[in-house]
Design a protein around this motif. Structure first.
Motif, PDB file in Angstrom:
ATOM      1  N   LEU A 146      46.674  22.367  63.404  1.00 36.57           N
ATOM      2  CA  LEU A 146      46.580  22.179  64.701  1.00 36.57           C
ATOM      3  C   LEU A 146      44.947  21.542  65.033  1.00 36.57           C
ATOM      4  O   LEU A 146      44.154  21.801  64.431  1.00 36.57           O
ATOM      5  CB  LEU A 146      46.547  23.310  65.593  1.00 36.57           C
ATOM      6  N   ILE A 147      44.981  20.178  65.746  1.00 36.31           N
ATOM      7  CA  ILE A 147      43.751  19.820  66.044  1.00 36.31           C
ATOM      8  C   ILE A 147      43.498  20.011  67.407  1.00 36.31           C
ATOM      9  O   ILE A 147      44.470  19.656  68.433  1.00 36.31           O
ATOM     10  CB  ILE A 147      43.834  18.057  65.708  1.00 36.31           C
ATOM     11  N   ASP A 148      42.512  20.198  67.950  1.00 34.88           N
ATOM     12  CA  ASP A 148      41.969  20.192  69.270  1.00 34.88           C
ATOM     13  C   ASP A 148      41.535  18.873  69.614  1.00 34.88           C
ATOM     14  O   ASP A 148      40.381  18.599  69.190  1.00 34.88           O
ATOM     15  CB  ASP A 148      40.873  21.326  69.599  1.00 34.88           C
ATOM     16  N   THR A 149      42.006  18.387  70.625  1.00 39.20           N
ATOM     17  CA  THR A 149      41.627  16.909  70.951  1.00 39.20           C
ATOM     18  C   THR A 149      40.293  16.833  71.743  1.00 39.20           C
ATOM     19  O   THR A 149      39.718  15.859  72.095  1.00 39.20           O
ATOM     20  CB  THR A 149      42.811  16.214  71.606  1.00 39.20           C
ATOM     21  N   HIS A 150      40.104  18.054  72.263  1.00 36.65           N
ATOM     22  CA  HIS A 150      38.801  17.994  73.201  1.00 36.65           C
ATOM     23  C   HIS A 150      37.605  18.274  72.377  1.00 36.65           C
ATOM     24  O   HIS A 150      36.562  17.524  72.505  1.00 36.65           O
ATOM     25  CB  HIS A 150      38.746  19.363  73.962  1.00 36.65           C
ATOM     26  N   THR A 151      37.543  19.118  71.084  1.00 39.18           N
ATOM     27  CA  THR A 151      36.688  19.369  70.053  1.00 39.18           C
ATOM     28  C   THR A 151      36.630  18.499  69.187  1.00 39.18           C
ATOM     29  O   THR A 151      35.872  18.286  68.453  1.00 39.18           O
ATOM     30  CB  THR A 151      36.523  20.622  69.864  1.00 39.18           C
ATOM     31  N   LEU A 152      37.670  17.823  68.678  1.00 40.62           N
ATOM     32  CA  LEU A 152      38.095  16.784  67.877  1.00 40.62           C
ATOM     33  C   LEU A 152      37.692  17.874  66.232  1.00 40.62           C
ATOM     34  O   LEU A 152      37.201  17.291  65.536  1.00 40.62           O
ATOM     35  CB  LEU A 152      37.240  15.622  67.728  1.00 40.62           C
ATOM     36  N   GLU A 153      38.400  18.697  66.264  1.00 39.12           N
ATOM     37  CA  GLU A 153      38.301  19.831  65.194  1.00 39.12           C
ATOM     38  C   GLU A 153      39.660  20.090  64.709  1.00 39.12           C
ATOM     39  O   GLU A 153      40.538  20.562  65.730  1.00 39.12           O
ATOM     40  CB  GLU A 153      37.421  20.769  65.611  1.00 39.12           C
ATOM     41  N   ILE A 154      39.832  20.591  63.554  1.00 39.32           N
ATOM     42  CA  ILE A 154      40.943  21.559  63.157  1.00 39.32           C
ATOM     43  C   ILE A 154      40.732  22.795  63.764  1.00 39.32           C
ATOM     44  O   ILE A 154      39.862  23.324  63.121  1.00 39.32           O
ATOM     45  CB  ILE A 154      41.264  21.367  61.755  1.00 39.32           C
ATOM     46  N   VAL A 155      41.626  23.370  64.336  1.00 38.06           N
ATOM     47  CA  VAL A 155      41.210  24.641  64.773  1.00 38.06           C
ATOM     48  C   VAL A 155      42.066  25.927  64.314  1.00 38.06           C
ATOM     49  O   VAL A 155      41.827  27.161  64.282  1.00 38.06           O
ATOM     50  CB  VAL A 155      41.463  24.926  66.444  1.00 38.06           C
ATOM     51  N   ASP A 156      43.147  25.370  63.501  1.00 41.47           N
ATOM     52  CA  ASP A 156      44.159  26.548  62.987  1.00 41.47           C
ATOM     53  C   ASP A 156      45.335  25.841  61.892  1.00 41.47           C
ATOM     54  O   ASP A 156      45.186  24.775  62.177  1.00 41.47           O
ATOM     55  CB  ASP A 156      44.583  27.408  64.006  1.00 41.47           C
ATOM     56  N   SER A 157      45.758  26.614  61.251  1.00 43.41           N
ATOM     57  CA  SER A 157      46.888  26.196  60.264  1.00 43.41           C
ATOM     58  C   SER A 157      47.912  27.178  60.156  1.00 43.41           C
ATOM     59  O   SER A 157      47.679  28.559  60.389  1.00 43.41           O
ATOM     60  CB  SER A 157      46.289  25.650  58.987  1.00 43.41           C
ATOM     61  N   PHE A 158      49.211  26.662  59.788  1.00 48.93           N
ATOM     62  CA  PHE A 158      50.230  27.554  59.541  1.00 48.93           C
ATOM     63  C   PHE A 158      51.015  27.051  58.168  1.00 48.93           C
ATOM     64  O   PHE A 158      51.077  25.719  57.929  1.00 48.93           O
ATOM     65  CB  PHE A 158      51.222  27.299  60.776  1.00 48.93           C
ATOM     66  N   GLN A 159      51.262  28.044  57.291  1.00 51.24           N
ATOM     67  CA  GLN A 159      52.052  27.621  56.165  1.00 51.24           C
ATOM     68  C   GLN A 159      52.782  28.656  55.616  1.00 51.24           C
ATOM     69  O   GLN A 159      52.582  29.850  55.372  1.00 51.24           O
ATOM     70  CB  GLN A 159      50.825  27.197  54.677  1.00 51.24           C
ATOM     71  N   GLU A 160      53.968  28.402  55.177  1.00 51.11           N
ATOM     72  CA  GLU A 160      54.921  29.264  54.553  1.00 51.11           C
ATOM     73  C   GLU A 160      55.800  28.495  53.548  1.00 51.11           C
ATOM     74  O   GLU A 160      56.328  27.542  53.782  1.00 51.11           O
ATOM     75  CB  GLU A 160      56.041  29.739  55.495  1.00 51.11           C
ATOM     76  N   TYR A 161      56.336  29.278  52.599  1.00 50.56           N
ATOM     77  CA  TYR A 161      57.099  28.517  51.586  1.00 50.56           C
ATOM     78  C   TYR A 161      58.571  28.856  51.909  1.00 50.56           C
ATOM     79  O   TYR A 161      58.735  29.829  52.658  1.00 50.56           O
ATOM     80  CB  TYR A 161      56.823  28.805  50.202  1.00 50.56           C
ATOM     81  N   VAL A 162      59.381  27.987  51.511  1.00 51.59           N
ATOM     82  CA  VAL A 162      60.845  28.220  51.887  1.00 51.59           C
ATOM     83  C   VAL A 162      61.902  28.242  50.731  1.00 51.59           C
ATOM     84  O   VAL A 162      61.601  27.256  49.899  1.00 51.59           O
ATOM     85  CB  VAL A 162      61.288  26.957  52.804  1.00 51.59           C
TER      86      VAL A 162
END
Length: 337
Positions: A146-162
């Motif tokens: 997830l990119i915050d377009t106001h701060t121009l930073e990566i703010v979080d992520s999600f990952q799962e295997y399937v």
């Protein structure tokens, strides 16, 4: 999963040809050979405000600069000095345009209308060394950044295997390519369960309700091929919130005026003066590196816009003139009748 995108050829041939193409492009110092000159002035009658003439004059001066002159000017303005000549030129033009429009009544575009967040997705899927033409790829890694377009930073992520169902045993080629082991997928949940948790993650971020957002991918395959195929295999209706997205390869090529051969992930990074961080073909690492490119483009003045969609199961282009509309709020996946 870059080695299997945009082609139906066997995976080993695809991976080799794309990697060779990337190495040839990125190792070649003539990556700048495709420089395309932008018009030095707008067409007669397009713009009435004098500011656009000033912008055109500035663009003409920038077009005549050497790479060393462009870097020196960027340094003087405290801008990033990394990147090939095309990138430096675009960075300066965007900077001057923004500065001049900020001081002019001709300024257009409301930042409040743009996305608050951009969600980068890069699936990994089952594959064989020689994929038959009718091979059905199953998603085995579901990452989002997830990119915050106001701060121009990566703010979080999600990952799962399937856990794949149709081909539960991963090929040795797939394990070597992605780094995903048999144990990882054996202990994972099915796609339907993982998708539900992905939706819950998006909902907790209040995307589509409080905040405006859209998805971004590296190419057309993640949504147009992998997700669509997986939904059919899992008897799930294709999610409405994922029907439109930004294909960063198209955005990058159009913004920096470079050919498709320079829009591979590794080449985009190197043209921007960056190196790949992590393990190639790890979905989460790929997503983070794609996000780094997107952030760099936003800093250079690019307004990343939705440019692809699925319409009746068919991939379609979205014109640049289309209004900026955020994706709808994610809903719990529904089973197909």
């Amino acid at each position: 999963m870059e080695s299997q995108k945009k082609t139906s050829q066997p995976a080993n041939k695809t991976s080799k040809s794309e990697e060779d193409e990337e190495e040839q492009c990125c190792a070649n110092t003539s990556c700048e050979k495709s420089e395309k000159q932008e018009p030095s002035s707008p067409k007669q009658g397009d713009f009435s405000d004098p500011v656009y003439k000033e912008i055109a004059v500035a663009n003409g001066a920038i077009n005549r600069m050497s790479r060393d002159e462009l870097r020196a000017k960027c340094a003087e303005l405290k801008l990033d000095t990394r990147g090939v000549k095309d990138v430096l030129r675009k960075r300066l033009k965007s900077y001057y345009k923004k500065q001049k429009l900020m001081r002019s009544p001709a300024a257009n575009g409301n930042s409040d209308e743009y996305f608050d967040y951009i969600c980068v997705v890069d699936f990994e899927a089952t594959c064989e060394e020689n994929n038959p033409p009718d091979y059905l790829h199953e998603i085995i890694e579901f990452p989002m950044v997830l990119i915050d377009t106001h701060t121009l930073e990566i703010v979080d992520s999600f990952q799962e295997y399937v856990k794949p169902v149709l081909n539960p045993q991963l090929s040795e080629f797939c394990v070597q390519l992605t780094g995903i082991t048999q144990k990882m997928v054996d202990e994972a949940n099915t796609f339907h369960q993982v998708l539900k948790r992905a939706v819950s993650w998006l909902q907790k971020k209040e995307l589509g309700t409080k905040y405006k957002y859209t998805f971004l991918t590296d190419g057309s395959w993640d949504m147009g091929k992998f997700l669509q195929t997986q939904c059919k295999l899992s008897s799930i209706r294709y999610p409405q919130f994922a029907r439109k997205w930004i294909n960063i390869r198209k955005s990058y090529g159009n913004f920096y005026k470079v050919p498709r051969t320079q829009t591979k992930l590794i080449c985009m990074l190197e043209n921007l003066g960056m190196q790949y961080d992590g393990r190639p073909h790890c979905g989460l690492d790929d997503s983070r590196n794609i996000a780094r490119i997107a952030i760099h483009m936003l800093k250079d003045g690019c307004q990343l816009r939705v440019n692809e969609c699925l319409n009746s199961g068919q991939l379609r282009n979205v014109p640049n003139s289309a209004p900026i509309e955020g994706a709808p709020a994610p809903q719990t996946p529904k089973k197909r009748d």
